[in-house]
Write a protein that holds these residues in place. Sequence first.
Motif, PDB file in Angstrom:
ATOM      1  N   LYS A   1      22.100  -1.113  -4.263  1.00 48.56           N
ATOM      2  CA  LYS A   1      22.015  -2.413  -4.287  1.00 48.56           C
ATOM      3  C   LYS A   1      22.134  -3.184  -5.693  1.00 48.56           C
ATOM      4  N   ALA A   2      21.628  -2.468  -6.609  1.00 52.62           N
ATOM      5  CA  ALA A   2      21.692  -3.253  -7.895  1.00 52.62           C
ATOM      6  C   ALA A   2      22.391  -2.139  -9.118  1.00 52.62           C
ATOM      7  N   PRO A   3      23.722  -1.837  -8.784  1.00 51.35           N
ATOM      8  CA  PRO A   3      24.339  -0.946  -9.463  1.00 51.35           C
ATOM      9  C   PRO A   3      24.326  -1.411 -11.245  1.00 51.35           C
ATOM     10  N   HIS A   4      24.159  -2.874 -11.505  1.00 52.94           N
ATOM     11  CA  HIS A   4      23.982  -3.161 -12.887  1.00 52.94           C
ATOM     12  C   HIS A   4      22.778  -2.746 -13.387  1.00 52.94           C
ATOM     13  N   LEU A   5      21.894  -2.515 -12.780  1.00 45.32           N
ATOM     14  CA  LEU A   5      20.524  -2.151 -13.399  1.00 45.32           C
ATOM     15  C   LEU A   5      20.306  -0.613 -14.052  1.00 45.32           C
ATOM     16  N   ALA A   6      19.682  -0.709 -15.299  1.00 42.89           N
ATOM     17  CA  ALA A   6      19.447   0.417 -15.913  1.00 42.89           C
ATOM     18  C   ALA A   6      18.250   1.115 -15.231  1.00 42.89           C
ATOM     19  N   LEU A   7      18.405   2.098 -14.380  1.00 41.55           N
ATOM     20  CA  LEU A   7      17.480   2.648 -13.471  1.00 41.55           C
ATOM     21  C   LEU A   7      17.805   4.058 -13.084  1.00 41.55           C
ATOM     22  N   ASP A   8      16.644   5.004 -13.163  1.00 47.58           N
ATOM     23  CA  ASP A   8      16.918   6.267 -12.744  1.00 47.58           C
ATOM     24  C   ASP A   8      15.640   6.889 -12.107  1.00 47.58           C
ATOM     25  N   GLY A   9      15.476   8.120 -11.638  1.00 51.98           N
ATOM     26  CA  GLY A   9      14.735   8.767 -10.913  1.00 51.98           C
ATOM     27  C   GLY A   9      15.213   9.896 -10.013  1.00 51.98           C
ATOM     28  N   GLU A  10      14.210  10.678  -9.475  1.00 55.54           N
ATOM     29  CA  GLU A  10      13.032  10.817  -9.891  1.00 55.54           C
ATOM     30  C   GLU A  10      12.321  11.288 -11.111  1.00 55.54           C
ATOM     31  N   LEU A  11      11.348  10.434 -11.790  1.00 52.61           N
ATOM     32  CA  LEU A  11      11.020  10.840 -13.224  1.00 52.61           C
ATOM     33  C   LEU A  11       9.548  11.085 -13.245  1.00 52.61           C
ATOM     34  N   GLN A  12       8.827  12.102 -14.137  1.00 52.30           N
ATOM     35  CA  GLN A  12       7.558  12.232 -14.261  1.00 52.30           C
ATOM     36  C   GLN A  12       7.306  10.868 -15.288  1.00 52.30           C
ATOM     37  N   ALA A  13       6.029  10.625 -15.382  1.00 49.63           N
ATOM     38  CA  ALA A  13       5.695   9.475 -16.368  1.00 49.63           C
ATOM     39  C   ALA A  13       6.065   9.938 -17.870  1.00 49.63           C
ATOM     40  N   ASP A  14       5.846  10.927 -18.259  1.00 49.66           N
ATOM     41  CA  ASP A  14       6.087  11.282 -19.626  1.00 49.66           C
ATOM     42  C   ASP A  14       7.454  11.528 -19.613  1.00 49.66           C
ATOM     43  N   ALA A  15       8.200  11.951 -18.942  1.00 52.29           N
ATOM     44  CA  ALA A  15       9.821  12.109 -18.942  1.00 52.29           C
ATOM     45  C   ALA A  15      10.376  10.581 -18.971  1.00 52.29           C
TER      46      ALA A  15
ATOM     47  N   GLU B   1       0.842  -1.250  -0.042  1.00 50.23           N
ATOM     48  CA  GLU B   1      -0.185   0.067   0.166  1.00 50.23           C
ATOM     49  C   GLU B   1       0.812   1.282  -0.043  1.00 50.23           C
ATOM     50  N   ASN B   2       1.467   1.445   0.911  1.00 48.87           N
ATOM     51  CA  ASN B   2       2.520   2.544   1.059  1.00 48.87           C
ATOM     52  C   ASN B   2       4.025   2.272   1.558  1.00 48.87           C
ATOM     53  N   PRO B   3       4.792   1.636   0.394  1.00 51.43           N
ATOM     54  CA  PRO B   3       6.084   1.138   0.636  1.00 51.43           C
ATOM     55  C   PRO B   3       7.242   2.693   1.101  1.00 51.43           C
ATOM     56  N   ASN B   4       8.009   2.195   2.094  1.00 53.63           N
ATOM     57  CA  ASN B   4       8.994   3.156   2.493  1.00 53.63           C
ATOM     58  C   ASN B   4      10.112   3.011   1.486  1.00 53.63           C
ATOM     59  N   ALA B   5      11.050   3.893   1.563  1.00 55.10           N
ATOM     60  CA  ALA B   5      12.055   3.913   0.333  1.00 55.10           C
ATOM     61  C   ALA B   5      12.809   2.611   0.266  1.00 55.10           C
ATOM     62  N   ASP B   6      13.023   2.037   1.292  1.00 54.51           N
ATOM     63  CA  ASP B   6      13.782   0.613   1.189  1.00 54.51           C
ATOM     64  C   ASP B   6      12.857  -0.182   0.548  1.00 54.51           C
ATOM     65  N   GLU B   7      11.456  -0.257   0.764  1.00 52.37           N
ATOM     66  CA  GLU B   7      10.706  -1.273   0.310  1.00 52.37           C
ATOM     67  C   GLU B   7      10.554  -0.706  -1.303  1.00 52.37           C
ATOM     68  N   LEU B   8      10.501   0.298  -1.528  1.00 56.93           N
ATOM     69  CA  LEU B   8      10.327   0.877  -3.004  1.00 56.93           C
ATOM     70  C   LEU B   8      11.405   0.393  -3.657  1.00 56.93           C
ATOM     71  N   SER B   9      12.769   0.385  -2.965  1.00 56.12           N
ATOM     72  CA  SER B   9      13.862   0.084  -3.915  1.00 56.12           C
ATOM     73  C   SER B   9      13.997  -1.648  -4.167  1.00 56.12           C
ATOM     74  N   GLU B  10      13.495  -2.277  -3.057  1.00 56.14           N
ATOM     75  CA  GLU B  10      13.182  -3.639  -3.478  1.00 56.14           C
ATOM     76  C   GLU B  10      12.082  -3.957  -4.478  1.00 56.14           C
ATOM     77  N   ILE B  11      10.864  -3.175  -4.494  1.00 62.56           N
ATOM     78  CA  ILE B  11      10.197  -3.573  -5.447  1.00 62.56           C
ATOM     79  C   ILE B  11      10.680  -3.240  -6.792  1.00 62.56           C
ATOM     80  N   ALA B  12      11.726  -2.153  -6.924  1.00 66.48           N
ATOM     81  CA  ALA B  12      11.968  -1.862  -8.263  1.00 66.48           C
ATOM     82  C   ALA B  12      13.138  -2.957  -8.725  1.00 66.48           C
ATOM     83  N   ILE B  13      13.899  -3.390  -7.853  1.00 66.14           N
ATOM     84  CA  ILE B  13      14.968  -4.484  -8.250  1.00 66.14           C
ATOM     85  C   ILE B  13      14.229  -5.747  -8.675  1.00 66.14           C
TER      86      ILE B  13
END
Length: 332
Positions: free
Chosen positions: A232-246, A175-187
């Motif tokens: 945690k996952a430096p190999h990933l192609a990942l960036d933020g924070e970004l708006q949806a259109d960006a 429902e409302n992940p904290n920053a650490d949980e959000l990073s885990e969801i992304a990975i």
Amino acid sequence: MNFLEQISLRAKSDLKTIVLPESSDIRTLKAAALVQEKGIANIVLVGNPEEIKKLSGDLDISKARIVDPLNSDKFDEYANAFYELRKAKGMTIEKAREVMKDSLYYGVMMVKMGEADGMVSGAIHSTADTLRPALQILKTAPGTKLVSAFFVMVVPDCEYGEKGTFIYSDSGLVENPNADELSEIAIASAGSFKALVQAEPIVAMLSYSTYGSAKSELVDKVIKATALAKEKAPHLALDGELQADAAIVPSVGSSKAPGSKIAGKANVLIFPDLNVGNIAYKLTQRLAKAEAYGPITQGLARPVNDLSRGCSAEDIVGVVAITAVQAQNMSK
């Protein structure tokens, strides 16, 4: 070949056994017939054989295995196993026997005990009812902190993402992940994208702000989650924070986030909370006429997936195919 055709083809290459515990719903029986007809998976229906055969009518479910918990020779074994798993939480053998009469708990125990490879439920049960037995019996996969859920979105005639295919996460569970949980969801979502879509994940951590264009606690959470995910996952192609259109439109990405290797190319969209993720997937499904497969869980030791209660038989078939491919990947 579209996403579902590709997934179905992969499922057929190494047949897995999937439990459908909601045999009192005609959509489940239609899905069972379709899955068997297409050769996507072996199916186990949990319930009373006479009631299932009566409800199925002219549907051909002859290849499906029907298991009645109340008359199963595995009932005592499963009840005892559940008691052992939960006795530290106050479970008694008497309670365990009552719980094992529930088709969802019995179905998950079949997965736990190796009689099936995965389960799909949710046509007539809530997400909580579907996932509670999975969390109690299967628990999380090794090295996993969090169970989350995503949708595979396939947008027709779309030039963005991976030929119109995206993962939206978390759109169904946390429902409302904290920053650490959000990073885990992304990975985890990046891994799910690679496993299911078989393309390189490009992950955008979404916000209403791009690169500090707004300041607030909401934005700060996404900024922190992005930093944690990169650490945690430096190999990933990942960036933020970004708006949806960006995140998905190249011209907007190059304008709002110059220098970002992700902006304008994202195919894995990570939402800051469940409100946003759930609203976004439903709007995309209805307004863009997108196919939405899920919510698909990630982080469980074995695959158990939820359905929308508004699902069709064809939707169930799609989730069965995805669950079968998840089981293939877990067995490697």
